[in-house]
Design a protein around this motif. Structure first.
Motif, PDB file in Angstrom:
ATOM      1  N   TRP A   1       3.939  10.495  40.624  1.00 38.25           N
ATOM      2  CA  TRP A   1       3.925  11.075  39.276  1.00 38.25           C
ATOM      3  C   TRP A   1       5.330  11.491  38.872  1.00 38.25           C
ATOM      4  N   THR A   2       5.723  11.107  37.664  1.00 39.10           N
ATOM      5  CA  THR A   2       6.996  11.541  37.107  1.00 39.10           C
ATOM      6  C   THR A   2       6.734  12.326  35.837  1.00 39.10           C
ATOM      7  N   PRO A   3       6.959  13.652  35.850  1.00 39.40           N
ATOM      8  CA  PRO A   3       6.786  14.427  34.616  1.00 39.40           C
ATOM      9  C   PRO A   3       7.836  13.996  33.587  1.00 39.40           C
ATOM     10  N   ARG A   4       7.439  13.903  32.308  1.00 35.62           N
ATOM     11  CA  ARG A   4       8.295  13.259  31.309  1.00 35.62           C
ATOM     12  C   ARG A   4       9.450  14.126  30.842  1.00 35.62           C
ATOM     13  N   THR A   5       9.195  15.405  30.605  1.00 40.95           N
ATOM     14  CA  THR A   5      10.248  16.268  30.074  1.00 40.95           C
ATOM     15  C   THR A   5      10.120  17.656  30.665  1.00 40.95           C
ATOM     16  N   PRO A   6      11.179  18.447  30.608  1.00 38.38           N
ATOM     17  CA  PRO A   6      11.020  19.865  30.917  1.00 38.38           C
ATOM     18  C   PRO A   6      10.053  20.495  29.923  1.00 38.38           C
TER      19      PRO A   6
ATOM     20  N   LYS B   1       8.907  19.644  21.800  1.00 36.11           N
ATOM     21  CA  LYS B   1       7.818  19.720  20.853  1.00 36.11           C
ATOM     22  C   LYS B   1       6.540  20.154  21.565  1.00 36.11           C
ATOM     23  N   LYS B   2       5.687  20.792  20.809  1.00 40.02           N
ATOM     24  CA  LYS B   2       4.423  21.275  21.340  1.00 40.02           C
ATOM     25  C   LYS B   2       3.627  20.158  22.001  1.00 40.02           C
ATOM     26  N   THR B   3       3.734  18.951  21.460  1.00 41.09           N
ATOM     27  CA  THR B   3       2.946  17.841  21.980  1.00 41.09           C
ATOM     28  C   THR B   3       3.460  17.311  23.309  1.00 41.09           C
ATOM     29  N   ASP B   4       4.623  17.791  23.770  1.00 43.84           N
ATOM     30  CA  ASP B   4       5.190  17.236  24.981  1.00 43.84           C
ATOM     31  C   ASP B   4       4.305  17.450  26.212  1.00 43.84           C
ATOM     32  N   TRP B   5       3.515  18.517  26.210  1.00 43.92           N
ATOM     33  CA  TRP B   5       2.611  18.721  27.354  1.00 43.92           C
ATOM     34  C   TRP B   5       1.586  17.604  27.416  1.00 43.92           C
ATOM     35  N   ASP B   6       1.191  17.116  26.254  1.00 45.03           N
ATOM     36  CA  ASP B   6       0.173  16.085  26.189  1.00 45.03           C
ATOM     37  C   ASP B   6       0.756  14.680  26.157  1.00 45.03           C
ATOM     38  N   GLY B   7       2.060  14.554  26.032  1.00 51.43           N
ATOM     39  CA  GLY B   7       2.642  13.230  25.898  1.00 51.43           C
ATOM     40  C   GLY B   7       2.439  12.727  24.485  1.00 51.43           C
ATOM     41  N   ILE B   8       1.346  12.103  24.236  1.00 51.62           N
ATOM     42  CA  ILE B   8       0.957  11.680  22.892  1.00 51.62           C
ATOM     43  C   ILE B   8      -0.204  12.552  22.477  1.00 51.62           C
ATOM     44  N   PRO B   9      -0.209  13.101  21.279  1.00 44.96           N
ATOM     45  CA  PRO B   9      -1.321  13.963  20.875  1.00 44.96           C
ATOM     46  C   PRO B   9      -2.669  13.318  21.180  1.00 44.96           C
ATOM     47  N   GLY B  10      -3.501  14.082  21.863  1.00 42.77           N
ATOM     48  CA  GLY B  10      -4.825  13.596  22.213  1.00 42.77           C
ATOM     49  C   GLY B  10      -4.904  12.986  23.596  1.00 42.77           C
ATOM     50  N   SER B  11      -3.752  12.728  24.239  1.00 39.21           N
ATOM     51  CA  SER B  11      -3.795  12.165  25.584  1.00 39.21           C
ATOM     52  C   SER B  11      -3.906  13.275  26.615  1.00 39.21           C
ATOM     53  N   ALA B  12      -3.997  12.891  27.883  1.00 40.41           N
ATOM     54  CA  ALA B  12      -4.318  13.878  28.910  1.00 40.41           C
ATOM     55  C   ALA B  12      -3.104  14.386  29.666  1.00 40.41           C
ATOM     56  N   THR B  13      -2.061  13.618  29.738  1.00 34.69           N
ATOM     57  CA  THR B  13      -0.962  14.003  30.613  1.00 34.69           C
ATOM     58  C   THR B  13       0.376  13.779  29.939  1.00 34.69           C
ATOM     59  N   ASP B  14       1.399  14.331  30.562  1.00 31.25           N
ATOM     60  CA  ASP B  14       2.749  14.174  30.036  1.00 31.25           C
ATOM     61  C   ASP B  14       3.637  13.668  31.159  1.00 31.25           C
ATOM     62  N   GLY B  15       3.564  12.377  31.440  1.00 33.47           N
ATOM     63  CA  GLY B  15       4.356  11.819  32.509  1.00 33.47           C
ATOM     64  C   GLY B  15       3.985  10.379  32.767  1.00 33.47           C
TER      65      GLY B  15
ATOM     66  N   TYR C   1       5.739  20.147  36.870  1.00 34.51           N
ATOM     67  CA  TYR C   1       5.043  18.876  37.081  1.00 34.51           C
ATOM     68  C   TYR C   1       4.118  18.492  35.932  1.00 34.51           C
ATOM     69  N   LYS C   2       3.630  19.463  35.174  1.00 37.14           N
ATOM     70  CA  LYS C   2       2.876  19.186  33.949  1.00 37.14           C
ATOM     71  C   LYS C   2       1.789  18.136  34.135  1.00 37.14           C
ATOM     72  N   PHE C   3       0.841  18.436  34.978  1.00 36.73           N
ATOM     73  CA  PHE C   3      -0.244  17.498  35.263  1.00 36.73           C
ATOM     74  C   PHE C   3      -1.553  18.103  34.772  1.00 36.73           C
ATOM     75  N   ALA C   4      -2.280  17.353  33.984  1.00 34.38           N
ATOM     76  CA  ALA C   4      -3.455  17.886  33.300  1.00 34.38           C
ATOM     77  C   ALA C   4      -4.646  18.073  34.228  1.00 34.38           C
ATOM     78  N   ARG C   5      -5.518  18.954  33.831  1.00 39.99           N
ATOM     79  CA  ARG C   5      -6.753  19.193  34.575  1.00 39.99           C
ATOM     80  C   ARG C   5      -7.684  17.982  34.439  1.00 39.99           C
ATOM     81  N   PRO C   6      -8.629  17.837  35.372  1.00 37.36           N
ATOM     82  CA  PRO C   6      -9.436  16.603  35.401  1.00 37.36           C
ATOM     83  C   PRO C   6     -10.301  16.395  34.168  1.00 37.36           C
ATOM     84  N   TYR C   7     -10.821  17.490  33.591  1.00 36.70           N
ATOM     85  CA  TYR C   7     -11.693  17.300  32.432  1.00 36.70           C
ATOM     86  C   TYR C   7     -10.912  16.868  31.199  1.00 36.70           C
TER      87      TYR C   7
END
Length: 642
Positions: free
Chosen positions: A85-90, A108-122, A237-243
């Motif tokens: 896993w490579t986290p995309r941004t700080p 940007k706020k969406t950086d945690w999600d990568g693309i709005p509506g997606s699950a991860t940022d990396g 590491y910014k890794f999303a929860r499973p749900y």
């Protein structure tokens, strides 16, 4: 017959008798004692790697762009995650777009999600492992039962120390009373599907300032979590929860109110609940080593419950274990905590003995394992071992070099200090070295080796004698100094030298080749290959054979100051099978039997079979019976006279 013929016949008879009679002590040719490989094994810390125990204080909360591999020990110890896993941004914890600040880039706020509506940022560097990871969550959450849901709910909502203290089994009530521990979460409320309940209890209990019973123990458990935040690593590491990764992951309905509505500040890796459980469980294993492996298992169970809850996944749980293990070792090694850990250990043992009316360590040990699995969920050793073993790697394949040499982090030996007090610090490091997980597994492959430690297996002693091991057990010190059991299958070319008055039981399928020497105390064979494949040399002390047939691949020598005890399990089997020569200078062979065993006149006990038997014992006895002992070139047996 002439006189000459009579003399000749007598001489022939004497020669025949001599040929059929084993040599006795005055003309024995004794084998030399085993020499092993001539040196002890060592386990130096890895070179050119920052030690967590030296840098653990850097694991502090703060802006994510300040928590990096170079600056934060908690982030660094989890760097094995970067192989998949490579986290995309700080990341800056903000509910709105954050401008550049203090040298951190604008985010940007969406950086945690990568693309709005997606699950991860990396970037998923090993999509196959990510599929395996989420598939496990889908599978486990789909196998829900009311009992599993309740267990997952309790481990989520109540204090983590309250949860793991039930790993003490029969000692749990005494511990909670002494710690003055409270919780307000004891079941699953009917309205929990809509109401988020928080534990209003005190979690670990009351410290020494106001608690003379277990206050110092509570203080040490608190100290074990210092600088223990998982937040810097979560933000890095910014890794999303499973749900958030799959709608097929079921969250326990009563935990839905606990879901965060802000993905931007709700990372899944590593699992904070799992890390806290491991931190508390490892300190409690230090304090109550009678339940060491059960506490390790309880931490693993809580990690699994995080997956069952739908709140975490295997990656998260593995990371929680790795980080927690390093944090506990860091804190136990802090100079300010060294006196406290000794005081807390002594207080824990004293309180539990008093509370359970146990006279000493061994009595407390027996009490701690006195309940069946119907009452003590962790009473089954084999189940515990299999459960923990499966969750050390969660079944992932090795994705990097599987043949790297073992590596033991600096300071890790403290984790075995009370479990194996008869070993010195370097020997405990070697135990960790010879029992650790192979290299190459994802998530747990940190630079120092914290993720490769297998503390359950380490509690069962050495995994190999790659060097010679001198074991000094002083029974007068009590506890495991007086008696312990090693259950691992021990290999290697080294030798074991048993010294000191204590007793060690060897119960594994052992194959070391360097030999075994007993100078003092007792060495118990509880498996047919307990003493390995080398020679056995008893210069003193006692060897106890507590198995149906001990296999001695080499020679066995019994000097005059030594003794042997054979615990009879039936009347027919040879108890000691020696591939080469059994040399007996003297000593005593004591036969013991369970009260339920009965013997009658005429019964023959087959005791020894060897390629060659030379010499004899000073005595062979069985309480309550008179024996007629027979020595031959290859056998020793005893017939019950009365």
């Amino acid at each position: 017959m002439t006189r000459f013929q009579s003399i000749a016949a007598a001489s022939a008879a004497l020669l025949l008798a001599t040929a059929l009679t084993p040599a006795f002590a005055d003309n024995l040719s004794l084998p030399a004692p085993p020499t092993g490989v001539g040196h002890a094994e060592t386990a130096p810390p890895p070179a050119n790697v920052l030690a967590y125990v030296d840098t653990g204080a850097t694991n502090q909360r703060g802006d994510a762009c300040h928590a990096t591999l170079e600056t934060n020990a908690g982030v660094r110890v989890l760097s094995g995650f970067l192989a998949v896993w490579t986290p995309r941004t700080p990341f800056v914890d903000a509910d709105q777009d954050a401008p550049a600040k203090d040298g951190c880039p604008a985010i940007k706020k969406t950086d945690w999600d990568g693309i709005p509506g997606s699950a991860t940022d990396g970037v998923k560097k090993r999509p196959d492992l990510h599929r395996q990871n989420i598939a496990y969550s889908i599978k486990v959450t789909g196998e829900h039962t009311p009992e599993r849901d309740l267990s997952a709910y309790l481990d989520d909502r109540r204090g983590k120390n309250v949860s793991v203290t039930d790993g003490l089994g029969p000692l749990t009530d005494a511990w909670r009373k002494g710690a003055q521990q409270t919780t307000t979460i004891t079941d699953m409320p009917a309205d929990a599907t809509t109401v988020k309940y928080e534990d209003k209890g005190n979690n670990r209990g009351v410290g020494a300032k106001d608690n003379p019973d277990l206050g110092k123990a509570v203080d040490l458990i608190e100290a074990g979590s210092a600088d223990g935040s998982t937040e810097p690593a979560k933000r890095y590491y910014k890794f999303a929860r499973p749900y958030r990764q799959s709608d097929k992951v079921r969250v326990v309905p009563q935990l839905v109110p606990a879901e965060s509505s802000k993905p931007i500040s709700d990372g899944g890796f590593p699992s904070g609940h799992t890390a806290e459980a491991w931190r508390d469980a490892l300190v409690m294993a230090y304090l109550v080593p009678q339940r060491y492996q059960e506490m390790v298992t309880r931490a693993a169970v809580l990690g699994e419950n995080r997956i069952r809850a739908g709140m975490h996944q295997t990656f998260d749980v593995l990371g929680g274990r790795v980080l927690a293990t390093a944090i506990v070792a860091y804190n136990l090694n802090l100079p300010k905590n060294v006196p406290l850990r000794q005081e807390a250990y002594e207080q824990s043992q004293t309180w539990l003995m008093k509370a359970t009316h146990s006279s000493d360590f061994q009595a407390l040990m027996a009490f701690a394992h006195s309940e069946p699995k119907a009452k003590d969920a962790l009473a089954d050793y084999a189940w515990n071992k299999a459960f923990v073993d499966a969750r050390l790697t969660y079944g992932y394949q090795q994705i990097s070099d599987p043949n790297l040499a073992p590596t033991v982090p600096k300071g890790a030996e403290v984790l075995l200090e009370t479990r194996q007090p008869y070993l010195n610090a370097e020997q405990r490091r070697v135990v960790l070295k010879t029992t650790e997980i192979a290299s190459g597994y994802p998530i747990i492959s940190d630079p120092e080796g914290w993720g490769r430690l297998d503390l359950f297996r380490a509690a069962d002693g050495y995994g190999a004698f790659n060097g010679d091991v001198t074991l000094v057990m002083d029974a007068s010190k009590g506890g495991f100094n007086a008696a312990d059991t090693w259950k691992n299958a021990i290999s290697g070319k080294g030798m074991l030298l048993k010294q000191g008055t204590g007793s060690l039981t060897l119960a594994g399928k052992n194959s070391w080749t360097g030999g075994t020497t007993i100078e003092d105390g007792t060495l118990v064979a509880a498996s047919d290959t307990a003493f390995g494949n080398g020679d056995i040399y008893l210069s003193g002390g006692k060897a106890v054979i507590d198995t149906r047939g001990l296999q001695v691949r080499g020679n066995i020598t019994v000097r005059k100051q030594a003794n042997v005890e054979i615990k009879l399990q039936d009347k027919n089997n040879v108890r000691l099978q020696v591939n080469k020569t059994m040399s007996i200078e003297g000593g005593n062979l004591v036969l013991t039997a369970a009260p339920s065993q009965t013997f009658k006149a005429g019964d023959t006990l087959k005791l020894v079979n060897a390629s060659t038997v030379q010499g004899k014992f000073d005595s062979i006895s069985l309480a309550g019976h008179t024996l007629k002992v027979t020595y031959s070139k290859n056998d020793i047996s005893a017939r019950i006279v009365k």
